[in-house]
Scaffold this active site. Structure first.
Site, PDB file in Angstrom:
ATOM      1  N   HIS A 252       0.912  -0.916  -0.129  1.00  0.00           N
ATOM      2  CA  HIS A 252       0.100  -0.014   0.211  1.00  0.00           C
ATOM      3  C   HIS A 252       0.688   1.021   0.079  1.00  0.00           C
ATOM      4  CE1 HIS A 252      -3.504  -2.284   1.117  1.00  0.00           C
ATOM      5  NE2 HIS A 252      -2.404  -3.046   2.011  1.00  0.00           N
TER       6      HIS A 252
ATOM      7  N   SER B  95      15.391  22.390 -14.137  1.00  0.00           N
ATOM      8  CA  SER B  95      14.890  22.540 -14.962  1.00  0.00           C
ATOM      9  C   SER B  95      15.187  24.214 -15.568  1.00  0.00           C
ATOM     10  CB  SER B  95      13.745  23.448 -13.074  1.00  0.00           C
ATOM     11  OG  SER B  95      13.502  24.814 -13.274  1.00  0.00           O
TER      12      SER B  95
ATOM     13  N   LYS C 137      16.680  22.293  -9.139  1.00  0.00           N
ATOM     14  CA  LYS C 137      15.647  20.833  -9.413  1.00  0.00           C
ATOM     15  C   LYS C 137      16.511  19.636 -10.478  1.00  0.00           C
ATOM     16  CE  LYS C 137      11.614  20.142  -9.912  1.00  0.00           C
ATOM     17  NZ  LYS C 137      10.021  19.859 -10.346  1.00  0.00           N
TER      18      LYS C 137
ATOM     19  N   GLU D  73      10.323   9.645 -16.625  1.00  0.00           N
ATOM     20  CA  GLU D  73       8.812  10.026 -16.220  1.00  0.00           C
ATOM     21  C   GLU D  73       8.372   9.170 -18.073  1.00  0.00           C
ATOM     22  OE1 GLU D  73       8.210  13.599 -14.260  1.00  0.00           O
ATOM     23  OE2 GLU D  73      10.184  13.615 -14.663  1.00  0.00           O
TER      24      GLU D  73
END
Ligand code: ARG
Length: 482
Positions: free
Chosen positions: A157, A278, A284, A291
């Site tokens: 979970h 970024s 970042k 992704e």
């Protein structure tokens, strides 16, 4: 002007829109190698069976090889008016060798031709994909061996459940990928029958030898039913189904990489090679490759859905609908190949932050099950009762605001008098994972044994399990946490 390949009964050429919707050359040109190989096998067989003269065969084979060189060399001009790769190649052959080219299409049709070409293409692609899957597996196994004793939280979970080893977690993906390779190999086995010589749909009156062309093209045998042969696209559907499941596995792993590399988790650091910055937030480090791998499944499953819907309800045998098979399939298989390559790169470059993983593994009373197991084993308490007692122990720790390791023997005895100091031994995450030696369990010793088994299977060379205690210390200190 009517089409020179089939325009005999047509007074005019097609409307421009007709040409646009009908042509497949924009995408099926990538079948040129398979198309030419199929034609060479066909011409050779026609000569062996006396349907074609040896002179014509020689001219055809030599001409086809020239066409192949032109396409490979980038000097071939593809024509949309010639619709597809089959007619582009044949038309160029005619320009080169004249009338003999017209005899190549004896005893075949574009329907068996395209089925043959596409099967050959899918077969080659499966072979490449299997190697790519195995390369990724080997990268994972190598990492798993290095991280056999690295402790991380195991989740159910997405809540911390029990400590596991990072190596064990990585080997879970090796198992998945092993099934993927098996599914691809299985699809290949069923695919490997030659449609060539089924002709348009009914077979041919010429005394052809379909076993000969099948053998020349590396097929196990010819297909047994001409109607099925020209209208079957199971082979690409099966391959796309296997590709979809594989992409699903990669997507799950990619998602874990995204989570693990976040500042909040900080379990792993992905290398500069597979992350981006970024343009506005200088701190970042975005896991773009992960992704994108996570996302690629969209188009891969999309291709499977698209093609199965195209095939649904199609009457036998060939219909032009089936030309819609290639674009989506090429895109899906290209995407899987790219995803596998990206994953292999990311895994090889990824570094684990052992400290962050261990601290996180110990949080959330993760060794509570070990206490319950100890109560069962050492005090012969039934598991249900042991579970209840352990719950009370956790409550004490919660109240004291400490971990289970921080509890004194008095704390334990306040819950149950029977508990003695031996319980302390099972409270560490190291003890917890080391104890899980059941076959398939997370213990470092199991991880090393499984890693050796996979190395042997993947390389074909015998590998002994590495000895315990060879853990590389340090890993990556700051864990990429900004
Ligand atoms: N370009 C066609 C395809 O991809 C080849 C087969 C054409 N056959 C036909 N009867 N029009 O399916």
């Amino acid at each position: 002007m009517s089409n020179k390949m089939w325009g005999g009964r047509f007074a005019t050429g097609p409307d421009a829109i007709m040409e646009e919707i009908n042509a497949s050359i924009g995408f099926d040109q990538r079948l040129f190698r398979q198309d030419i190989a199929g034609s060479i096998a066909h011409a050779t067989m026609l000569a062996e069976t006396g349907i074609l003269t040896h002179e014509d065969r020689d001219a055809i084979v030599a001409g086809l090889n020239e066409v192949l060189a032109e396409i490979e060399g980038g000097t071939f001009t593809f024509s949309r008016a010639l619709e597809d790769i089959h007619m582009n190649v044949e038309s160029r052959l005619r320009e080169k060798i004249g009338d003999a080219a017209g005899r190549l299409h004896t005893a075949r049709s574009r329907n068996d031709q395209v089925a043959t070409d596409f099967k050959l293409y899918v077969r080659d692609t499966i072979d490449t994909l299997v190697i790519q899957v195995q390369t990724l597996q080997l990268a994972l196994v190598t990492k798993a061996e290095e991280e056999a004793e690295t402790i991380m939280p195991g989740f159910t979970h997405l809540q911390s459940a029990q400590p596991v080893t990072f190596g064990h977690h990585l080997l879970a993906y090796v198992e998945m990928l092993g099934r993927d390779a098996g599914r691809l190999a299985d699809a290949r086995k069923r695919l490997n029958e030659s449609p060539l010589g089924s002709a348009a749909l009914a077979g041919t009156p010429y005394p052809i030898d379909r076993y000969m062309t099948a053998e020349k093209l590396g097929f196990d045998r010819p297909t047994a039913n001409s109607l099925d042969a020209v209208s079957d696209r199971d082979f690409i559907l099966e391959t796309l189904a296997a590709a979809s499941i594989c992409a699903m596995h990669l997507s799950r792993f990619a998602e874990e990489m995204v989570i693990w590399s976040s500042a909040q988790f900080g379990f792993v650091r992905l290398s500069d090679k597979f992350t981006t910055g970024s343009s506005i937030m200088p701190q970042k480090r975005n896991p773009d490759a992960a992704e994108l791998v996570r996302a690629k499944i969209g188009r891969i499953v999309g291709a499977l859905t698209s093609l199965i819907v195209v095939m649904k309800g199609l009457p036998l045998a060939y219909s032009k609908d089936m030309q819609e098979d290639k674009e989506v399939a090429f895109d899906a298989l290209d995407s899987l190949s790219l995803s596998l390559a990206a994953m292999t790169g990311m895994v090889g470059d990824m570094t684990a932050n052992h400290e962050r993983m261990r601290v996180s593994a110990a949080a959330g009373f993760s060794t509570a099950t070990d206490i319950a197991d100890w109560l069962v084993r050492e005090l012969n308490i039934p598991f249900r009762d042991a579970h209840h007692i352990t719950g009370q122990i956790v409550a004490v720790a919660e109240k004291k605001n400490c971990g289970l390791e921080g509890l004194t023997i008095e704390d334990f005895k306040s819950v149950d008098e029977r508990i003695d100091s031996r319980v302390h031994k099972v409270l560490t995450v190291e003890a917890s994972v080391a104890a899980r030696k059941s076959y398939g369990g997370t213990a470092p010793i199991n991880v090393l044994a499984q890693a050796a088994r996979w190395k042997t299977a993947l390389t074909g060379k015998a590998h002994e399990p590495k000895p315990l205690g060879k853990k590389k210390h340090g890993g990556h200190g700051d864990g990429g946490v900004e």
